[in-house]
Scaffold this motif. Structure first.
Motif, mmCIF file in Angstrom:
data_model
loop_
_atom_site.group_PDB
_atom_site.id
_atom_site.type_symbol
_atom_site.label_atom_id
_atom_site.label_comp_id
_atom_site.label_asym_id
_atom_site.label_seq_id
_atom_site.Cartn_x
_atom_site.Cartn_y
_atom_site.Cartn_z
ATOM 1 N N ASP A 164 35.563 95.167 34.499
ATOM 2 C CA ASP A 164 36.869 95.656 34.032
ATOM 3 C C ASP A 164 38.018 94.789 34.522
ATOM 4 O O ASP A 164 39.171 95.045 34.173
ATOM 5 N N GLY A 165 37.716 93.822 35.363
ATOM 6 C CA GLY A 165 38.775 92.980 35.923
ATOM 7 C C GLY A 165 38.663 91.551 35.440
ATOM 8 O O GLY A 165 37.966 91.256 34.461
ATOM 9 N N ARG A 166 39.362 90.673 36.130
ATOM 10 C CA ARG A 166 39.296 89.263 35.773
ATOM 11 C C ARG A 166 39.394 88.421 37.042
ATOM 12 O O ARG A 166 39.916 88.870 38.071
ATOM 13 N N ALA A 167 38.895 87.196 36.930
ATOM 14 C CA ALA A 167 38.937 86.246 38.045
ATOM 15 C C ALA A 167 39.651 84.991 37.571
ATOM 16 O O ALA A 167 39.271 84.404 36.561
ATOM 17 N N HIS A 168 40.689 84.622 38.301
ATOM 18 C CA HIS A 168 41.422 83.389 38.046
ATOM 19 C C HIS A 168 40.758 82.312 38.904
ATOM 20 O O HIS A 168 40.873 82.349 40.130
ATOM 21 N N VAL A 169 40.073 81.368 38.281
ATOM 22 C CA VAL A 169 39.318 80.357 39.028
ATOM 23 C C VAL A 169 40.236 79.162 39.269
ATOM 24 O O VAL A 169 40.385 78.302 38.408
ATOM 25 N N PHE A 170 40.904 79.149 40.446
ATOM 26 C CA PHE A 170 41.885 78.073 40.647
ATOM 27 C C PHE A 170 41.259 76.795 41.187
ATOM 28 O O PHE A 170 41.781 75.709 40.963
ATOM 29 N N VAL A 171 40.153 76.906 41.898
ATOM 30 C CA VAL A 171 39.470 75.720 42.408
ATOM 31 C C VAL A 171 37.970 75.950 42.269
ATOM 32 O O VAL A 171 37.482 77.049 42.553
ATOM 33 N N GLY A 172 37.229 74.927 41.868
ATOM 34 C CA GLY A 172 35.779 74.997 41.872
ATOM 35 C C GLY A 172 35.213 75.767 40.689
ATOM 36 O O GLY A 172 35.792 75.760 39.595
ATOM 37 N N GLU A 173 34.096 76.477 40.939
ATOM 38 C CA GLU A 173 33.296 77.047 39.857
ATOM 39 C C GLU A 173 32.915 78.490 40.149
ATOM 40 O O GLU A 173 32.579 78.853 41.261
ATOM 41 N N LEU A 174 33.024 79.313 39.115
ATOM 42 C CA LEU A 174 32.598 80.712 39.209
ATOM 43 C C LEU A 174 32.042 81.123 37.855
ATOM 44 O O LEU A 174 32.716 80.989 36.829
ATOM 45 N N GLY A 175 30.803 81.627 37.861
ATOM 46 C CA GLY A 175 30.195 82.129 36.641
ATOM 47 C C GLY A 175 30.185 81.119 35.511
ATOM 48 O O GLY A 175 30.318 81.487 34.344
ATOM 49 N N GLY A 176 30.053 79.840 35.847
ATOM 50 C CA GLY A 176 29.998 78.794 34.830
ATOM 51 C C GLY A 176 31.359 78.288 34.385
ATOM 52 O O GLY A 176 31.432 77.330 33.616
ATOM 53 N N LEU A 177 32.442 78.911 34.852
ATOM 54 C CA LEU A 177 33.792 78.416 34.536
ATOM 55 C C LEU A 177 34.259 77.505 35.660
ATOM 56 O O LEU A 177 34.117 77.835 36.834
ATOM 57 N N CYS A 178 34.857 76.370 35.273
ATOM 58 C CA CYS A 178 35.276 75.380 36.268
ATOM 59 C C CYS A 178 36.777 75.147 36.199
ATOM 60 O O CYS A 178 37.330 74.929 35.118
ATOM 61 N N SER A 179 37.415 75.155 37.348
ATOM 62 C CA SER A 179 38.813 74.739 37.435
ATOM 63 C C SER A 179 38.897 73.240 37.188
ATOM 64 O O SER A 179 38.016 72.481 37.598
ATOM 65 N N PRO A 180 39.982 72.768 36.542
ATOM 66 C CA PRO A 180 40.144 71.327 36.351
ATOM 67 C C PRO A 180 40.557 70.586 37.617
ATOM 68 O O PRO A 180 40.591 69.352 37.627
ATOM 69 N N ALA A 181 40.853 71.306 38.689
ATOM 70 C CA ALA A 181 41.310 70.654 39.921
ATOM 71 C C ALA A 181 40.180 69.830 40.537
ATOM 72 O O ALA A 181 39.023 70.257 40.543
ATOM 73 N N ARG A 182 40.528 68.662 41.072
ATOM 74 C CA ARG A 182 39.514 67.756 41.625
ATOM 75 C C ARG A 182 39.130 68.199 43.032
ATOM 76 O O ARG A 182 39.977 68.280 43.923
ATOM 77 N N VAL A 183 37.852 68.483 43.214
ATOM 78 C CA VAL A 183 37.343 68.809 44.545
ATOM 79 C C VAL A 183 36.128 67.931 44.819
ATOM 80 O O VAL A 183 35.601 67.275 43.917
ATOM 81 N N PHE A 184 35.669 67.930 46.076
ATOM 82 C CA PHE A 184 34.679 66.964 46.524
ATOM 83 C C PHE A 184 33.417 67.609 47.069
ATOM 84 O O PHE A 184 32.560 66.925 47.620
ATOM 85 N N SER A 185 33.323 68.934 46.978
ATOM 86 C CA SER A 185 32.091 69.608 47.376
ATOM 87 C C SER A 185 31.961 70.867 46.537
ATOM 88 O O SER A 185 32.947 71.353 45.988
ATOM 89 N N PRO A 186 30.739 71.404 46.410
ATOM 90 C CA PRO A 186 30.547 72.605 45.577
ATOM 91 C C PRO A 186 31.172 73.833 46.242
ATOM 92 O O PRO A 186 30.775 74.215 47.336
ATOM 93 N N LEU A 187 32.184 74.407 45.580
ATOM 94 C CA LEU A 187 32.879 75.553 46.170
ATOM 95 C C LEU A 187 33.599 76.340 45.090
ATOM 96 O O LEU A 187 33.635 75.939 43.916
ATOM 97 N N VAL A 188 34.202 77.458 45.503
ATOM 98 C CA VAL A 188 35.053 78.233 44.601
ATOM 99 C C VAL A 188 36.201 78.855 45.387
ATOM 100 O O VAL A 188 36.046 79.266 46.532
#
Ligand code: MN
Length: 315
Positions: A164-188
């Protein structure tokens, strides 16, 4: 700035009913800077990192009619990325690359310090009179510690429906959605949002570690209220996080990532691997080398505190 934060309270542990993986709760260390409440959630005593996340301050909410609740004069960083994420208000970023950007709710300011950058952060002249947000650091893995400094502003970031909610993915990856921000290790890094009664089902990776911080409203995890002003580290092996919002406009911060696996040294605004690197970075800042000038900031820059004792690696 860490010397302004009082000593941490006792660490408590709790388990979810039904035998789910244990949750460890780390109370924030709190301070108040001229009316702006700041809670430090990482590093915590007994918990230094979550994935590559190594620093988390939650500030506000505050309402103000005059002045600048945030005014951090130019200061240096090495070996990390800084993340500014706001729920309310504005923060203006100016850096030694000559870049300026105003962080607002829903937009990301991400600065990659790499081998060295300086920046200032302050409430801009035009503002809403509100301020509420988080400031985070991501440790750079050894292979990326010497990258050139960079700054990114992302006005739009992916949003994942989570029940019923939503997740704003600002960095990294969640549920297959990826932020466009450049990061250097697997995180969210994601902001979870839900209205009163909303059931949130957030997909996780069972091989990552995760932590949760309530930012506004109220949440239940495993049928129990989630304590505010604390970092809740979720036990390993989870592939889903189920939460229930118990107040309007509930917001929480989800952080996670692959266990970092490299011991880091943190001192002042630096993330390094050896004491000598910290000494060199401090000397360069004090001597006006390496980091450049934040020309857009009108006032004096911050002086580095004394580096008296040998800094020890933490975990
Ligand atoms: Mn900074």
């Amino acid at each position: 700035m860490s010397d302004l934060i009082p000593a941490p309270a006792v660490v408590t542990c709790a388990s979810e009913p039904g035998g789910a993986a244990a949750i460890e709760t780390f109370p924030a260390r709190s301070t108040d800077l001229e009316g702006l409440a700041i809670r430090r959630l990482l590093p915590a005593r007994g918990r230094r990192m979550l994935g590559a996340w190594c620093f988390l301050d939650h500030f506000g909410p505050v309402a103000f009619a005059a002045g600048q609740p945030m005014d951090v004069a130019p200061h240096p960083h090495i070996g990390l990325q800084t993340v500014s994420w706001l729920l309310e208000g504005e923060i203006r970023h100016d850096d030694s690359l000559g870049l300026t950007a105003v962080a607002v709710p829903g937009a990301l300011n991400l600065m990659t310090a790499g081998r060295g950058i300086a920046h200032a952060e302050r409430t801009p002249g035009t503002h809403t009179g509100r301020l509420h947000g988080v400031q985070l650091w991501i440790a750079l893995p050894d292979a990326a510690r010497e990258v050139a400094p960079a700054f990114e502003h992302h006005a739009r970031l992916p949003e994942l429906p989570v029940g019923d909610g939503r997740a704003h993915v600002f960095v990294g990856e969640l549920g297959g959605l990826c932020s466009p921000a450049r990061v250097f290790s697997p995180l969210v890094g994601a902001e979870l949002a839900g209205e009163n009664g909303a059931r949130l089902r957030v997909p996780l990776r069972s091989d990552w570690e995760y932590g949760l911080v309530l930012l506004a409203g109220a949440l239940e995890l495993g049928g129990r209220p989630l304590a505010p002003e604390a970092l809740h580290v979720l036990g390993g092996g989870r592939d889903e996080l189920c939460l229930v919002a118990r107040a309007p406009a509930t917001r929480a911060l989800l952080l996670g990532g692959e266990p970092f696996g490299e011991p880091v040294l943190m001192w002042w605004n630096f993330v390094a691997r050896t004491h000598d690197e910290l000494v060199a970075a401090r000397d360069d800042w004090q001597a006006g080398r390496r980091f450049g000038e934040v020309a857009a900031y009108g006032g004096a820059r911050l002086a580095a505190p004394p580096l008296a004792a040998r800094v020890l690696p933490g975990r």
